[in-house]
Scaffold this motif. Sequence first.
Motif, short mmCIF file in Angstrom:
data_model
loop_
_atom_site.label_atom_id
_atom_site.label_comp_id
_atom_site.label_asym_id
_atom_site.label_seq_id
_atom_site.Cartn_x
_atom_site.Cartn_y
_atom_site.Cartn_z
N UNK A 190 0.84 -1.20 0.00
CA UNK A 190 0.00 0.00 0.00
C UNK A 190 0.88 1.26 0.00
N UNK A 191 0.52 2.20 -0.85
CA UNK A 191 1.25 3.46 -0.97
C UNK A 191 0.32 4.62 -0.67
N UNK A 192 0.89 5.74 -0.24
CA UNK A 192 0.17 7.00 -0.12
C UNK A 192 0.69 7.94 -1.19
N UNK A 193 -0.22 8.64 -1.86
CA UNK A 193 0.21 9.58 -2.89
C UNK A 193 -0.75 10.76 -2.94
N UNK A 194 -0.21 11.91 -3.27
CA UNK A 194 -1.01 13.12 -3.41
C UNK A 194 -1.08 13.48 -4.88
N UNK A 195 -2.30 13.62 -5.40
CA UNK A 195 -2.47 13.93 -6.82
C UNK A 195 -3.14 15.29 -6.98
N UNK A 196 -3.00 15.84 -8.17
CA UNK A 196 -3.66 17.11 -8.50
C UNK A 196 -4.81 16.80 -9.45
N UNK A 197 -5.99 17.29 -9.12
CA UNK A 197 -7.14 17.05 -9.98
C UNK A 197 -8.38 16.75 -9.17
N UNK A 198 -9.52 16.75 -9.85
CA UNK A 198 -10.82 16.56 -9.20
C UNK A 198 -11.17 15.07 -9.14
N UNK A 199 -10.55 14.37 -8.21
CA UNK A 199 -10.78 12.93 -8.04
C UNK A 199 -12.16 12.72 -7.41
N UNK A 224 1.54 3.76 -21.28
CA UNK A 224 0.39 2.89 -21.51
C UNK A 224 0.40 2.49 -22.98
N UNK A 225 0.30 1.18 -23.21
CA UNK A 225 0.34 0.66 -24.58
C UNK A 225 -0.47 -0.64 -24.64
N UNK A 226 -1.26 -0.79 -25.70
CA UNK A 226 -2.19 -1.92 -25.78
C UNK A 226 -1.52 -3.28 -25.62
N UNK A 227 -0.31 -3.42 -26.18
CA UNK A 227 0.37 -4.71 -26.10
C UNK A 227 1.35 -4.78 -24.92
N UNK A 228 1.21 -3.86 -23.96
CA UNK A 228 2.09 -3.86 -22.79
C UNK A 228 1.69 -4.92 -21.77
N UNK A 229 2.41 -4.96 -20.66
CA UNK A 229 2.11 -5.93 -19.61
C UNK A 229 0.87 -5.50 -18.83
N UNK A 230 0.04 -6.46 -18.48
CA UNK A 230 -1.16 -6.17 -17.70
C UNK A 230 -0.75 -5.54 -16.37
N UNK A 231 -1.46 -4.49 -15.97
CA UNK A 231 -1.16 -3.79 -14.72
C UNK A 231 -2.46 -3.33 -14.08
N UNK A 232 -2.54 -3.49 -12.75
CA UNK A 232 -3.79 -3.23 -12.04
C UNK A 232 -3.47 -2.55 -10.71
N UNK A 233 -4.05 -1.37 -10.51
CA UNK A 233 -3.91 -0.64 -9.25
C UNK A 233 -5.29 -0.25 -8.74
N UNK A 234 -5.49 -0.37 -7.43
CA UNK A 234 -6.74 0.05 -6.80
C UNK A 234 -6.46 1.29 -5.96
N UNK A 243 -7.96 21.44 -4.59
CA UNK A 243 -7.71 20.86 -5.91
C UNK A 243 -6.76 19.66 -5.85
N UNK A 244 -6.45 19.19 -4.66
CA UNK A 244 -5.58 18.03 -4.48
C UNK A 244 -6.36 16.92 -3.77
N UNK A 245 -5.86 15.68 -3.90
CA UNK A 245 -6.49 14.55 -3.21
C UNK A 245 -5.42 13.58 -2.74
N UNK A 246 -5.57 13.11 -1.49
CA UNK A 246 -4.66 12.11 -0.94
C UNK A 246 -5.28 10.75 -1.18
N UNK A 247 -4.52 9.86 -1.83
CA UNK A 247 -5.02 8.55 -2.19
C UNK A 247 -4.17 7.45 -1.56
N UNK A 248 -4.82 6.31 -1.30
CA UNK A 248 -4.08 5.08 -1.00
C UNK A 248 -4.07 4.25 -2.27
N UNK A 249 -2.89 3.77 -2.67
CA UNK A 249 -2.76 2.93 -3.85
C UNK A 249 -2.41 1.51 -3.42
N UNK A 250 -3.20 0.56 -3.88
CA UNK A 250 -2.97 -0.85 -3.59
C UNK A 250 -2.53 -1.54 -4.88
#
Length: 342
Positions: A190-199, A224-234, A243-250
């Motif tokens: 699990x990661x913590x990250x701060x993003x800019x935008x209207x999440x 990001x590329x159609x034939x790239x490796x599958x990747x999944x983040x929650x 205008x910022x949001x603190x997210x948890x990334x799994x």
Amino acid sequence: MKDLARFSGKAPEKAPSAAPAQSTSGSPQVQMVTISEEEAGQRIDNFLLRVCKGVPKSHVYRILRSGEVRVNKGRIDQTYRLEAGDVLRIPPVRIAERQAPAAPGAEFKILLEDSCLLVIDKPAGVAVHGGSGVSYGVIEQLRASRPDARFLELVHRLDRDTSGVLLLAKKRSALTNLHEQMRDGVTDKRYLTLIHGDWQNARQHIKLPLHKYSTADGERRVRVQDDGQAAHTVFSLLRRYGEYALLEAELKTGRTHQIRVHLSASGFPIVGDDKYGDFTLNKALQKAEGERIAFKRMFLHAQQITFTHPDSGKSVTLKAALPPECQRFLQSLEKVSAAQGQ
């Protein structure tokens, strides 16, 4: 030129049990090495590439193909896996005279240490290993500060500008076990990250395939590329700051730069990300403005990891507190939001 007799590149372990031949003339000599229990299980090519620091990879594979490398007096190919007690013959090889400067010994905040694991809280701005213009990183510094350590290897990696939980193995068996857990999806990061935008969403899955490539100057990048490796983040929304949001990334997969690229490609750049972020915003944030203090790093922190302990078999959860500079920045954003009535 220097010879391999001193095994200067083999930092993680003690000198081999078979004493290497010495040379009074300074020319490289044949080395006879007895493989220990901790070294067992490695492919011969990977073992040689690690030991023969400074020797071109092409040369290592050439001496393997030519039969100059022997195990128990017999020829082997590059896929051979070493066993405890194997006697390895390494032919005379030369390494470049110019070596990277020795890493200064350093210790980092320890979250857990026992006979098979070392888990630290890595600060931002420190690479996990040398390379790509960096002379040394966490692993080299820890090895330098622990010269008697028989084995010390990174279990996984964090980007240079990412802080937080970093696992290292003190036994090869632990390294193999943890790698298997990661491949099987047993570990929970699990990661913590701060993003800019209207999440908007409280919880959002991002599944975008990722492709690694190198820029013209050799810098590693991901897109990001159609034939790239599958990747999944929650992603889970923890709090909004205007205008910022603190997210948890799994992380459901562990691709290079996965969190950074998934967010950037979705229109929500990470604050301070100098590869995939909003460069104009990053520059503005480096200077204080009103209640908002200056912020000069990437806001991405490996906060927590859960895994099964390789020895005990028990579940272990370790956490690293959000660094003070990140906490102070959030507090300043809170003041700005309060002043604006948000």
